[in-house]
Design an enzyme around this catalytic site. Structure first.
Site, PDB file in Angstrom:
ATOM      1  N   SER A 166       5.839  -1.940  -2.343  1.00  0.00           N
ATOM      2  CA  SER A 166       5.753  -2.894  -3.471  1.00  0.00           C
ATOM      3  C   SER A 166       4.712  -2.431  -4.496  1.00  0.00           C
ATOM      4  O   SER A 166       3.666  -3.055  -4.647  1.00  0.00           O
ATOM      5  CB  SER A 166       5.474  -4.316  -2.968  1.00  0.00           C
ATOM      6  OG  SER A 166       4.544  -4.384  -1.920  1.00  0.00           O
ATOM      7  N   GLY A 213       2.260   5.550   4.424  1.00  0.00           N
ATOM      8  CA  GLY A 213       1.290   6.122   5.364  1.00  0.00           C
ATOM      9  C   GLY A 213      -0.040   5.386   5.389  1.00  0.00           C
ATOM     10  O   GLY A 213      -0.954   5.750   6.137  1.00  0.00           O
ATOM     11  N   GLY A 240       0.838  -1.199   0.000  1.00  0.00           N
ATOM     12  CA  GLY A 240       0.000   0.000   0.000  1.00  0.00           C
ATOM     13  C   GLY A 240       0.869   1.243   0.000  1.00  0.00           C
ATOM     14  O   GLY A 240       2.102   1.162   0.143  1.00  0.00           O
ATOM     15  N   LEU A 241       0.198   2.363  -0.131  1.00  0.00           N
ATOM     16  CA  LEU A 241       0.905   3.654  -0.169  1.00  0.00           C
ATOM     17  C   LEU A 241       1.670   3.919   1.126  1.00  0.00           C
ATOM     18  O   LEU A 241       1.349   3.351   2.174  1.00  0.00           O
ATOM     19  CB  LEU A 241      -0.117   4.793  -0.356  1.00  0.00           C
ATOM     20  CG  LEU A 241      -0.855   4.868  -1.699  1.00  0.00           C
ATOM     21  CD1 LEU A 241      -1.956   5.934  -1.617  1.00  0.00           C
ATOM     22  CD2 LEU A 241       0.114   5.176  -2.839  1.00  0.00           C
TER      23      LEU A 241
HETATM   24  N1  PPS Z   1      10.499   8.117  -3.563  1.00  0.00           N
HETATM   25  C1  PPS Z   1       9.934   7.435  -2.573  1.00  0.00           C
HETATM   26  N2  PPS Z   1       8.754   6.786  -2.776  1.00  0.00           N
HETATM   27  C2  PPS Z   1       8.197   6.079  -1.778  1.00  0.00           C
HETATM   28  N3  PPS Z   1       8.725   5.962  -0.524  1.00  0.00           N
HETATM   29  C3  PPS Z   1       9.898   6.585  -0.282  1.00  0.00           C
HETATM   30  C4  PPS Z   1      10.541   7.341  -1.283  1.00  0.00           C
HETATM   31  N4  PPS Z   1      11.689   7.851  -0.747  1.00  0.00           N
HETATM   32  C5  PPS Z   1      11.761   7.438   0.521  1.00  0.00           C
HETATM   33  N5  PPS Z   1      10.683   6.673   0.815  1.00  0.00           N
HETATM   34  C6  PPS Z   1      10.515   6.000   2.117  1.00  0.00           C
HETATM   35  O1  PPS Z   1      10.830   4.629   1.860  1.00  0.00           O
HETATM   36  C7  PPS Z   1       9.765   3.765   2.243  1.00  0.00           C
HETATM   37  C8  PPS Z   1       9.354   2.841   1.090  1.00  0.00           C
HETATM   38  O2  PPS Z   1      10.306   1.826   0.932  1.00  0.00           O
HETATM   39  P1  PPS Z   1       9.878   0.441   0.314  1.00  0.00           P
HETATM   40  O3  PPS Z   1      11.084  -0.426   0.351  1.00  0.00           O
HETATM   41  O4  PPS Z   1       8.647  -0.036   0.981  1.00  0.00           O
HETATM   42  O5  PPS Z   1       9.528   0.862  -1.198  1.00  0.00           O
HETATM   43  S1  PPS Z   1       9.314  -0.044  -2.484  1.00  0.00           S
HETATM   44  O6  PPS Z   1       8.514  -1.201  -2.073  1.00  0.00           O
HETATM   45  O7  PPS Z   1      10.641  -0.468  -2.971  1.00  0.00           O
HETATM   46  O8  PPS Z   1       8.635   0.822  -3.462  1.00  0.00           O
HETATM   47  C9  PPS Z   1       8.588   4.645   2.587  1.00  0.00           C
HETATM   48  O9  PPS Z   1       8.194   4.120   3.830  1.00  0.00           O
HETATM   49  P2  PPS Z   1       6.682   3.804   4.234  1.00  0.00           P
HETATM   50  O10 PPS Z   1       6.156   5.148   4.578  1.00  0.00           O
HETATM   51  O11 PPS Z   1       6.826   2.917   5.424  1.00  0.00           O
HETATM   52  O12 PPS Z   1       5.943   3.147   3.123  1.00  0.00           O
HETATM   53  C10 PPS Z   1       9.141   6.043   2.698  1.00  0.00           C
HETATM   54  O13 PPS Z   1       9.304   6.368   4.055  1.00  0.00           O
HETATM   55  N1  ADP Z   2      -6.616   1.160  10.505  1.00  0.00           N
HETATM   56  C1  ADP Z   2      -5.349   1.583  10.595  1.00  0.00           C
HETATM   57  N2  ADP Z   2      -4.347   0.713  10.378  1.00  0.00           N
HETATM   58  C2  ADP Z   2      -3.064   1.132  10.430  1.00  0.00           C
HETATM   59  N3  ADP Z   2      -2.680   2.388  10.710  1.00  0.00           N
HETATM   60  C3  ADP Z   2      -3.647   3.310  10.940  1.00  0.00           C
HETATM   61  C4  ADP Z   2      -5.016   2.945  10.888  1.00  0.00           C
HETATM   62  N4  ADP Z   2      -5.732   4.044  11.140  1.00  0.00           N
HETATM   63  C5  ADP Z   2      -4.867   5.045  11.343  1.00  0.00           C
HETATM   64  N5  ADP Z   2      -3.592   4.619  11.247  1.00  0.00           N
HETATM   65  C6  ADP Z   2      -2.389   5.477  11.419  1.00  0.00           C
HETATM   66  O1  ADP Z   2      -1.796   5.659  10.123  1.00  0.00           O
HETATM   67  C7  ADP Z   2      -0.385   5.783  10.216  1.00  0.00           C
HETATM   68  C8  ADP Z   2       0.236   4.746   9.289  1.00  0.00           C
HETATM   69  O2  ADP Z   2       1.658   4.846   9.317  1.00  0.00           O
HETATM   70  P1  ADP Z   2       2.586   3.634   8.942  1.00  0.00           P
HETATM   71  O3  ADP Z   2       2.146   2.402   9.654  1.00  0.00           O
HETATM   72  O4  ADP Z   2       3.999   4.090   9.139  1.00  0.00           O
HETATM   73  O5  ADP Z   2       2.275   3.444   7.378  1.00  0.00           O
HETATM   74  P2  ADP Z   2       3.167   2.758   6.241  1.00  0.00           P
HETATM   75  O6  ADP Z   2       4.026   1.714   6.898  1.00  0.00           O
HETATM   76  O7  ADP Z   2       2.163   2.181   5.292  1.00  0.00           O
HETATM   77  O8  ADP Z   2       3.953   3.872   5.639  1.00  0.00           O
HETATM   78  C9  ADP Z   2      -0.006   5.561  11.673  1.00  0.00           C
HETATM   79  O9  ADP Z   2       0.180   6.825  12.275  1.00  0.00           O
HETATM   80  C10 ADP Z   2      -1.253   4.855  12.247  1.00  0.00           C
HETATM   81  O10 ADP Z   2      -1.454   5.134  13.608  1.00  0.00           O
END
Ligand code: PPS
Ligand code: ADP
EC number: 2.7.1.25
Length: 209
Positions: free
Chosen positions: A108, A37, A34-35
């Protein structure tokens, strides 16, 4: 495609099935996608805790323990993301072979890369969990302040802003975290795992038939 030749697989006496029997549960990968956040890390941490407390052998792979180590030579180009996911898929496969319930939390973004991981595992070993969340909500949460940076042009090629995210076509499970809270989402995943026989049914007598 492998570039190694003259390599012969060495069978182990201790098989995956023997490890699963010892552990008293199946091994599989819970693949959260997923995206940024959307809630992948939060959910995988919470689900792992529940599984661990139920006595399952688990391990969680996410950005901190992979992009800082094994994959610290990879960035965010399409090629690097594909290689990132390929390596994580292979590591996950080893962990499944080791008898663990493995939880992965990576964006991913490409359907083909996730499909590739699915294909190196047995059908019941890959559980794709689509952590669905609107871009608007992810951006509002912005737990690491990265969307703000991407909007300001300080990060280029940020998923959802100026880089693609391909939604899963046929995930085993979709949790919509735009509307559901954490507890509800965790419950939904645990119910799926119970229903599909990965963990004992809640309330079932221990050692029962
Ligand atoms: N350009 C760009 N696009 C997306 N995300 C970015 C980027 N640069 C840094 N980050 C940070 O890296 C985390 C994503 O890494 P991943 O290994 O999950 O990415 S991927 O599956 O290879 O696309 C992602 O973490 P999550 O927020 O936990 O998803 C970001 O914190
Ligand atoms: N149903 C839910 N499941 C997971 N996280 C949630 C949910 N609702 C709100 N949140 C909040 O969304 C944010 C997600 O952040 P994070 O887990 O770091 O996302 P990702 O790993 O996808 O980047 C956290 O601050 C979490 O507390």
């Amino acid at each position: 495609m492998s570039s190694s030749s003259n390599i012969v697989w060495h069978e182990s006496h201790v098989t995956k099935e023997a490890r699963q029997k010892l552990n008293q549960h199946k091994s599989a990968v819970l693949w959260f996608t997923g995206l940024s956040g959307s809630g992948k890390s939060t959910l995988s941490v919470a689900v792992e805790k529940e599984l661990f407390e139920k006595g399952l052998r688990t391990y969680r792979l996410d950005g901190d323990n992979v992009r800082h180590g094994l994959n610290n030579n990879l960035g965010f180009s399409a090629e690097d993301r594909t290689e990132n996911i390929r390596r994580i898929g292979e590591v996950s496969k080893l962990m499944v072979d080791a008898g663990l319930v493995t939880l992965t939390a990576f964006i991913s973004p490409y359907q083909a890369d996730r499909q590739q991981v699915r294909e190196i595992l047995a059908p019941d070993e890959f559980i794709e969990v689509y952590v669905k969340c609107s871009l608007e909500t992810c951006e509002k949460r912005d737990p690491k302040g990265l969307y703000a940076k991407a909007r300001a042009g300080e990060i280029k090629g940020f998923t959802g802003i100026d880089d693609p995210y391909e939604e899963p076509e046929n995930p085993e499970l979709t949790v919509d975290t735009t509307s559901a809270g954490l507890e509800e989402s965790v419950k939904q995943i645990l119910q799926y795992l119970e229903k599909s026989g990965y963990i004992p049914q809640e309330g079932a007598a221990e050692g029962g038939n």
